[in-house]
Scaffold this active site. Structure first.
Site, PDB file in Angstrom:
ATOM      1  N   ARG A 257     -68.661  63.507 -38.059  1.00 24.47           N
ATOM      2  CA  ARG A 257     -68.418  62.956 -36.730  1.00 24.47           C
ATOM      3  C   ARG A 257     -69.636  62.134 -36.331  1.00 24.47           C
ATOM      4  O   ARG A 257     -70.658  62.687 -35.945  1.00 24.47           O
ATOM      5  CB  ARG A 257     -68.165  64.092 -35.737  1.00 24.47           C
ATOM      6  CG  ARG A 257     -68.274  63.684 -34.275  1.00 24.47           C
ATOM      7  CD  ARG A 257     -67.806  64.776 -33.340  1.00 24.47           C
ATOM      8  NE  ARG A 257     -68.497  66.050 -33.499  1.00 24.47           N
ATOM      9  CZ  ARG A 257     -69.715  66.313 -33.014  1.00 24.47           C
ATOM     10  NH1 ARG A 257     -70.383  65.375 -32.389  1.00 24.47           N
ATOM     11  NH2 ARG A 257     -70.259  67.506 -33.167  1.00 24.47           N
ATOM     12  N   HIS A 261     -69.206  64.869 -29.794  1.00 18.96           N
ATOM     13  CA  HIS A 261     -68.033  65.747 -29.862  1.00 18.96           C
ATOM     14  C   HIS A 261     -66.986  65.278 -28.862  1.00 18.96           C
ATOM     15  O   HIS A 261     -65.814  65.125 -29.186  1.00 18.96           O
ATOM     16  CB  HIS A 261     -68.456  67.184 -29.555  1.00 18.96           C
ATOM     17  CG  HIS A 261     -67.321  68.144 -29.493  1.00 18.96           C
ATOM     18  ND1 HIS A 261     -66.605  68.529 -30.597  1.00 18.96           N
ATOM     19  CD2 HIS A 261     -66.757  68.781 -28.446  1.00 18.96           C
ATOM     20  CE1 HIS A 261     -65.648  69.372 -30.236  1.00 18.96           C
ATOM     21  NE2 HIS A 261     -65.723  69.545 -28.941  1.00 18.96           N
ATOM     22  N   TYR A 270     -79.239  67.800 -30.491  1.00 20.92           N
ATOM     23  CA  TYR A 270     -79.195  68.832 -31.523  1.00 20.92           C
ATOM     24  C   TYR A 270     -79.124  68.310 -32.964  1.00 20.92           C
ATOM     25  O   TYR A 270     -79.122  69.097 -33.894  1.00 20.92           O
ATOM     26  CB  TYR A 270     -78.017  69.786 -31.276  1.00 20.92           C
ATOM     27  CG  TYR A 270     -76.662  69.110 -31.136  1.00 20.92           C
ATOM     28  CD1 TYR A 270     -75.932  68.734 -32.258  1.00 20.92           C
ATOM     29  CD2 TYR A 270     -76.113  68.869 -29.884  1.00 20.92           C
ATOM     30  CE1 TYR A 270     -74.694  68.133 -32.139  1.00 20.92           C
ATOM     31  CE2 TYR A 270     -74.864  68.268 -29.754  1.00 20.92           C
ATOM     32  CZ  TYR A 270     -74.156  67.904 -30.879  1.00 20.92           C
ATOM     33  OH  TYR A 270     -72.943  67.303 -30.757  1.00 20.92           O
TER      34      TYR A 270
END
Length: 367
Positions: A257, A261, A270
């Protein structure tokens, strides 16, 4: 891991799966590329519309186009698909108008399309629950006798899409149990995009996800999810297996990805830019374009025409989104039950009276 086209656009021979792509024409291959470009354009438009306040949320599919176009193009019309909320590419291959995908994210629809028209279920927000719906539907298909007859116009497979994060959910594990126990005609597609929001897949499992099915008696295969040709071939073979009545299978599409998200997420908190850069060099669209150009299947005129078509589609999607009317509030009751229900009728009438009270009050107050 099954791969048929490298990140540099070179064709890799595969003794098991080459025969499944042997009959693809140049037009078919150009169609794969066109689909991926158009879906990325719609996806980018969805992200832009959310940033401009036209959508409440958007779930990007950036980087996963090959997985979705490859699997979607391998299906038959009578197959039935249960998506998550990110299967914009699969929806495109099933003929769902792209602009209808935005209705739920704009808050004007609970779905936006009729699942029976394209055998493509509405999006599911609850993580993993659609896998149970898929198994239940597949058991119905099985009991209707539409599996293993040898009639290609009758035999049906059911596909359940989910992500690496959903594979940790109880619903998915229960779906695997039931599908194996009843030999249900389900093909599970796990899109391992490496991150379940901020949790890496390596923290969720000690084994590759395609092996998750082994404990349930379900064979699995890992595929390069950024390789549209490999995804098409493996899915085609797997669907034939499922339709024959041989039981469920699991495909792990190993992809990434590249975006967030959802638009409510900030992945810079992160994951590293180096990781994103490394995966961007494996971009599914770039590698397939190299392959088509290198072997003479596509020229500059074709590539330009696809870009122009993408621009026109984006304009259409934007206009349709902004022009979506507010729904009649009473429509929220329309599909609560298949047949009329007195409690639903009572609630619909109460809501209508409640909404009418605002109009009466403003009239009485001279507003």
């Amino acid at each position: 891991m099954v791969q048929m086209i490298t990140a540099d656009g070179e064709r890799v021979e595969n003794a098991e799966y080459d025969k499944l792509v042997a009959d693809l024409t140049d037009e078919d291959l150009r169609g794969f590329y066109r689909d991926m470009v158009l879906v990325r354009r719609v996806d980018n438009e969805g992200t832009a519309l959310q940033r401009q306040g036209q959508l409440g949320l958007w779930a990007p599919v950036l980087g996963q186009e090959a997985t979705q176009i490859g699997t979607g193009r391998a299906t038959h019309p009578n197959d039935y698909i249960f998506p998550t909320y990110r299967e914009h590419g699969v929806a495109f291959t099933r003929g769902v108008p792209p602009e209808t995908l935005l209705g739920m994210f704009r808050g004007v629809s609970h779905g936006g399309w009729d699942p029976t028209e394209n055998n493509f279920h509405t999006y599911t927000i609850v993580i993993g629950s659609q896998t149970l719906h898929a198994v239940g539907y597949a058991m119905g298909v099985q009991r209707d006798g539409n599996v293993g007859t040898g009639d290609p116009d009758r035999d049906t497979a059911v596909m359940a899409f989910f992500g690496d994060g959903a594979s940790s959910q109880g619903d998915v594990n229960e779906a695997l149990v039931f599908s194996a126990s009843y030999n249900a005609p389900v093909l599970f597609i796990c899109q391992n995009n490496q991150w379940a929001i901020s949790e890496p897949s390596t923290r969720q499992t000690r084994i590759p996800l395609y092996r998750r099915g082994e404990g349930f008696g379900i064979p699995g295969v890992r595929v390069d999810g950024n390789d549209v040709l490999a995804m098409y071939a493996v899915t085609k073979a797997s669907l034939d297996h499922v339709r024959s009545g041989a039981g469920p299978l699991l495909i792990e599409a190993f992809t990434y990805r590249m975006g967030a998200h959802t638009t409510a997420d900030d992945p810079t908190k992160y994951r590293s830019s180096a990781e994103v850069d490394a995966w961007s060099r494996r971009d599914p669209i770039d590698r397939f374009r190299k392959y088509l150009v290198n072997n003479g299947t596509a020229d500059e005129a074709f590539l330009t025409s696809v870009d122009d078509e993408a621009d026109q589609l984006a304009a259409r999607v934007r206009a349709a989104c902004i022009g979506m009317p507010d729904p009649d509030p009473s429509t929220m009751f329309d599909h609560a039950y298949a047949n009329p229900h007195p409690l639903v009728d009572e609630e619909r009438a109460w809501l209508a009276e409640y909404n009418a009270s605002f109009t009466d009050a403003s009239v009485a107050g001279g507003e």
